[in-house]
Write a protein that holds these residues in place. Structure first.
Motif, PDB file in Angstrom:
ATOM      1  N   PRO A   1     -11.640  19.067  -4.549  1.00  0.00           N
ATOM      2  CA  PRO A   1     -12.302  18.640  -5.785  1.00  0.00           C
ATOM      3  C   PRO A   1     -11.290  17.982  -6.730  1.00  0.00           C
ATOM      4  O   PRO A   1     -10.189  18.503  -6.920  1.00  0.00           O
ATOM      5  CB  PRO A   1     -12.839  19.956  -6.372  1.00  0.00           C
ATOM      6  CG  PRO A   1     -13.016  20.854  -5.183  1.00  0.00           C
ATOM      7  CD  PRO A   1     -11.889  20.494  -4.247  1.00  0.00           C
ATOM      8  N   GLY A   2     -11.664  16.838  -7.289  1.00  0.00           N
ATOM      9  CA  GLY A   2     -10.767  16.137  -8.199  1.00  0.00           C
ATOM     10  C   GLY A   2      -9.667  15.349  -7.518  1.00  0.00           C
ATOM     11  O   GLY A   2      -8.715  14.927  -8.169  1.00  0.00           O
ATOM     12  N   TRP A   3      -9.822  15.110  -6.222  1.00  0.00           N
ATOM     13  CA  TRP A   3      -8.755  14.408  -5.487  1.00  0.00           C
ATOM     14  C   TRP A   3      -8.491  13.014  -6.043  1.00  0.00           C
ATOM     15  O   TRP A   3      -7.352  12.530  -6.023  1.00  0.00           O
ATOM     16  CB  TRP A   3      -9.101  14.317  -4.003  1.00  0.00           C
ATOM     17  CG  TRP A   3     -10.273  13.447  -3.670  1.00  0.00           C
ATOM     18  CD1 TRP A   3     -11.585  13.823  -3.618  1.00  0.00           C
ATOM     19  CD2 TRP A   3     -10.257  12.046  -3.373  1.00  0.00           C
ATOM     20  NE1 TRP A   3     -12.391  12.750  -3.300  1.00  0.00           N
ATOM     21  CE2 TRP A   3     -11.600  11.644  -3.143  1.00  0.00           C
ATOM     22  CE3 TRP A   3      -9.256  11.087  -3.265  1.00  0.00           C
ATOM     23  CZ2 TRP A   3     -11.950  10.335  -2.822  1.00  0.00           C
ATOM     24  CZ3 TRP A   3      -9.599   9.772  -2.949  1.00  0.00           C
ATOM     25  CH2 TRP A   3     -10.923   9.417  -2.730  1.00  0.00           C
ATOM     26  N   THR A   4      -9.525  12.353  -6.555  1.00  0.00           N
ATOM     27  CA  THR A   4      -9.332  10.994  -7.062  1.00  0.00           C
ATOM     28  C   THR A   4      -8.387  10.960  -8.261  1.00  0.00           C
ATOM     29  O   THR A   4      -7.650   9.987  -8.442  1.00  0.00           O
ATOM     30  CB  THR A   4     -10.676  10.363  -7.468  1.00  0.00           C
ATOM     31  OG1 THR A   4     -11.343  11.225  -8.393  1.00  0.00           O
ATOM     32  CG2 THR A   4     -11.563  10.157  -6.253  1.00  0.00           C
TER      33      THR A   4
ATOM     34  N   PRO B   1       0.823  -1.206   0.000  1.00  0.00           N
ATOM     35  CA  PRO B   1       0.000   0.000   0.000  1.00  0.00           C
ATOM     36  C   PRO B   1       0.862   1.262   0.000  1.00  0.00           C
ATOM     37  O   PRO B   1       1.991   1.268   0.499  1.00  0.00           O
ATOM     38  CB  PRO B   1      -0.805  -0.110   1.294  1.00  0.00           C
ATOM     39  CG  PRO B   1      -0.833  -1.559   1.604  1.00  0.00           C
ATOM     40  CD  PRO B   1       0.498  -2.083   1.142  1.00  0.00           C
ATOM     41  N   THR B   2       0.306   2.317  -0.555  1.00  0.00           N
ATOM     42  CA  THR B   2       1.003   3.591  -0.662  1.00  0.00           C
ATOM     43  C   THR B   2       0.229   4.667   0.091  1.00  0.00           C
ATOM     44  O   THR B   2      -0.885   4.432   0.575  1.00  0.00           O
ATOM     45  CB  THR B   2       1.135   4.006  -2.136  1.00  0.00           C
ATOM     46  OG1 THR B   2      -0.196   4.225  -2.660  1.00  0.00           O
ATOM     47  CG2 THR B   2       1.843   2.932  -2.948  1.00  0.00           C
ATOM     48  N   VAL B   3       0.801   5.850   0.137  1.00  0.00           N
ATOM     49  CA  VAL B   3       0.094   6.957   0.777  1.00  0.00           C
ATOM     50  C   VAL B   3      -1.188   7.277   0.015  1.00  0.00           C
ATOM     51  O   VAL B   3      -2.174   7.747   0.604  1.00  0.00           O
ATOM     52  CB  VAL B   3       1.018   8.192   0.898  1.00  0.00           C
ATOM     53  CG1 VAL B   3       1.325   8.790  -0.457  1.00  0.00           C
ATOM     54  CG2 VAL B   3       0.415   9.239   1.826  1.00  0.00           C
ATOM     55  N   GLU B   4      -1.214   6.996  -1.295  1.00  0.00           N
ATOM     56  CA  GLU B   4      -2.451   7.192  -2.061  1.00  0.00           C
ATOM     57  C   GLU B   4      -3.573   6.313  -1.525  1.00  0.00           C
ATOM     58  O   GLU B   4      -4.735   6.736  -1.490  1.00  0.00           O
ATOM     59  CB  GLU B   4      -2.211   6.879  -3.538  1.00  0.00           C
ATOM     60  CG  GLU B   4      -1.420   7.932  -4.290  1.00  0.00           C
ATOM     61  CD  GLU B   4       0.084   7.727  -4.210  1.00  0.00           C
ATOM     62  OE1 GLU B   4       0.818   8.460  -4.886  1.00  0.00           O
ATOM     63  OE2 GLU B   4       0.526   6.820  -3.459  1.00  0.00           O
ATOM     64  N   ASP B   5      -3.241   5.096  -1.111  1.00  0.00           N
ATOM     65  CA  ASP B   5      -4.254   4.203  -0.547  1.00  0.00           C
ATOM     66  C   ASP B   5      -4.781   4.736   0.780  1.00  0.00           C
ATOM     67  O   ASP B   5      -5.979   4.634   1.069  1.00  0.00           O
ATOM     68  CB  ASP B   5      -3.673   2.801  -0.355  1.00  0.00           C
ATOM     69  CG  ASP B   5      -3.291   2.160  -1.669  1.00  0.00           C
ATOM     70  OD1 ASP B   5      -4.121   2.153  -2.591  1.00  0.00           O
ATOM     71  OD2 ASP B   5      -2.156   1.676  -1.780  1.00  0.00           O
ATOM     72  N   MET B   6      -3.898   5.309   1.584  1.00  0.00           N
ATOM     73  CA  MET B   6      -4.333   5.894   2.845  1.00  0.00           C
ATOM     74  C   MET B   6      -5.254   7.087   2.584  1.00  0.00           C
ATOM     75  O   MET B   6      -6.304   7.233   3.232  1.00  0.00           O
ATOM     76  CB  MET B   6      -3.123   6.332   3.669  1.00  0.00           C
ATOM     77  CG  MET B   6      -3.474   7.014   4.980  1.00  0.00           C
ATOM     78  SD  MET B   6      -4.234   5.906   6.195  1.00  0.00           S
ATOM     79  CE  MET B   6      -2.759   5.311   7.029  1.00  0.00           C
ATOM     80  N   ILE B   7      -4.893   7.932   1.627  1.00  0.00           N
ATOM     81  CA  ILE B   7      -5.734   9.081   1.284  1.00  0.00           C
ATOM     82  C   ILE B   7      -7.103   8.614   0.811  1.00  0.00           C
ATOM     83  O   ILE B   7      -8.146   9.155   1.218  1.00  0.00           O
ATOM     84  CB  ILE B   7      -5.043   9.944   0.205  1.00  0.00           C
ATOM     85  CG1 ILE B   7      -3.803  10.617   0.782  1.00  0.00           C
ATOM     86  CG2 ILE B   7      -6.009  10.989  -0.356  1.00  0.00           C
ATOM     87  CD1 ILE B   7      -2.904  11.248  -0.267  1.00  0.00           C
ATOM     88  N   ASP B   8      -7.113   7.616  -0.063  1.00  0.00           N
ATOM     89  CA  ASP B   8      -8.370   7.062  -0.581  1.00  0.00           C
ATOM     90  C   ASP B   8      -9.249   6.584   0.573  1.00  0.00           C
ATOM     91  O   ASP B   8     -10.451   6.888   0.631  1.00  0.00           O
ATOM     92  CB  ASP B   8      -8.051   5.910  -1.530  1.00  0.00           C
ATOM     93  CG  ASP B   8      -9.240   5.463  -2.355  1.00  0.00           C
ATOM     94  OD1 ASP B   8     -10.373   5.902  -2.065  1.00  0.00           O
ATOM     95  OD2 ASP B   8      -9.044   4.674  -3.289  1.00  0.00           O
TER      96      ASP B   8
ATOM     97  N   LEU C   1      -9.186   7.509   3.780  1.00  0.00           N
ATOM     98  CA  LEU C   1      -9.623   8.603   4.648  1.00  0.00           C
ATOM     99  C   LEU C   1     -10.772   9.391   4.040  1.00  0.00           C
ATOM    100  O   LEU C   1     -11.748   9.717   4.727  1.00  0.00           O
ATOM    101  CB  LEU C   1      -8.445   9.532   4.946  1.00  0.00           C
ATOM    102  CG  LEU C   1      -7.316   8.940   5.793  1.00  0.00           C
ATOM    103  CD1 LEU C   1      -6.134   9.894   5.854  1.00  0.00           C
ATOM    104  CD2 LEU C   1      -7.807   8.609   7.195  1.00  0.00           C
ATOM    105  N   VAL C   2     -10.671   9.705   2.745  1.00  0.00           N
ATOM    106  CA  VAL C   2     -11.727  10.508   2.115  1.00  0.00           C
ATOM    107  C   VAL C   2     -12.968   9.664   1.858  1.00  0.00           C
ATOM    108  O   VAL C   2     -14.094  10.096   2.137  1.00  0.00           O
ATOM    109  CB  VAL C   2     -11.218  11.147   0.812  1.00  0.00           C
ATOM    110  CG1 VAL C   2     -12.322  12.011   0.177  1.00  0.00           C
ATOM    111  CG2 VAL C   2      -9.985  12.009   1.063  1.00  0.00           C
ATOM    112  N   THR C   3     -12.795   8.461   1.344  1.00  0.00           N
ATOM    113  CA  THR C   3     -13.938   7.605   1.024  1.00  0.00           C
ATOM    114  C   THR C   3     -14.761   7.280   2.266  1.00  0.00           C
ATOM    115  O   THR C   3     -15.999   7.226   2.216  1.00  0.00           O
ATOM    116  CB  THR C   3     -13.457   6.305   0.351  1.00  0.00           C
ATOM    117  OG1 THR C   3     -12.767   6.626  -0.858  1.00  0.00           O
ATOM    118  CG2 THR C   3     -14.627   5.399   0.021  1.00  0.00           C
TER     119      THR C   3
END
Length: 219
Positions: free
Chosen positions: A180-183, A161-168, A170-172
């Motif tokens: 806006p457009g974070w995905t 997993p990456t920091v992108e997975d953590m961000i996903d 947290l927001v989801t």
């Protein structure tokens, strides 16, 4: 080993992380690398200095509202151990915490290359309890083994997993607000990571890459 610009490559790595975070769950943060004088490894975290190598929590807020939580982030980087000319992550740690000092942790992803103990190099730990888990652990003779101590394997060295997975996450799950457009930024970061890992896998397994290319008539 040829000369390797660790600081320059680490600065680019930190800039890319800063851009990702500021386009998704943070505002105006800046990550900078610090070279550990004892190990020669580049360390990237929030508010690091040569006098203080303990990363602080990144506030998860898009404006002036109180943070909904804090993202812990620490990466250790060096030259790769085969050719000595590619940036390699020695370890990475991403946590979600309730406080800036990262003492009230809810969960973390941990990766440590060549991990010395028997636990998986890449794993997830959740700061939670479960009576069912504790009953099963006791029945297996594991004694007092809370769920929080379980190391859940996640993808191994290459596709961890990456920091992108953590961000996903947290927001989801509504634990942090996203720009806006974070995905779009999360998916772009994932693509870059997967391509870098694919290149590394090919460098270490060229015969497999050749086999596939030949089967496709490409070489």
């Amino acid at each position: 080993m040829s000369w390797f610009d660790l600081r320059g490559k680490a600065e680019q790595f930190a800039d890319d992380l800063s851009t990702l975070l500021n386009n998704t769950v943070c505002n105006g943060i800046r990550l900078r690398p610090v070279i550990d004088e004892h190990t020669g490894v580049a360390m990237i975290g929030y508010n690091l200095s040569n006098d203080d190598l303990m990363s602080k929590g990144l506030p998860l807020t898009l404006g002036h509202k109180p943070p909904s939580g804090y993202l812990g982030l620490m990466c250790r980087l060096t030259a790769d151990d085969t050719e000595g000319k590619h940036l390699m992550v020695v370890s990475s740690f991403y946590s979600f915490c309730a406080d800036r000092d990262l003492s009230e942790e809810l969960l973390h992803y941990d990766y440590e290359r060549e991990k010395a103990d028997a636990y998986p190099e890449a794993h997830l730990q959740v700061s939670a309890s479960s009576p069912v888990w504790e009953r099963l652990a006791a029945a297996r003779g594991l004694g007092d083994m809370p769920l929080a101590k379980a190391h859940l394997p996640v993808g191994g060295r290459r596709y961890r997993p990456t920091v992108e997975d953590m961000i996903d996450f947290l927001v989801t799950e509504g634990l942090a607000d996203g720009h806006p457009g974070w995905t779009t930024h999360v998916e772009a970061g994932r693509d870059r990571f997967m391509q870098a890992q694919l290149r590394a896998a090919v460098r270490r397994n060229p015969e497999v890459a050749l086999e596939v290319l030949r089967s496709k008539g490409l070489c």
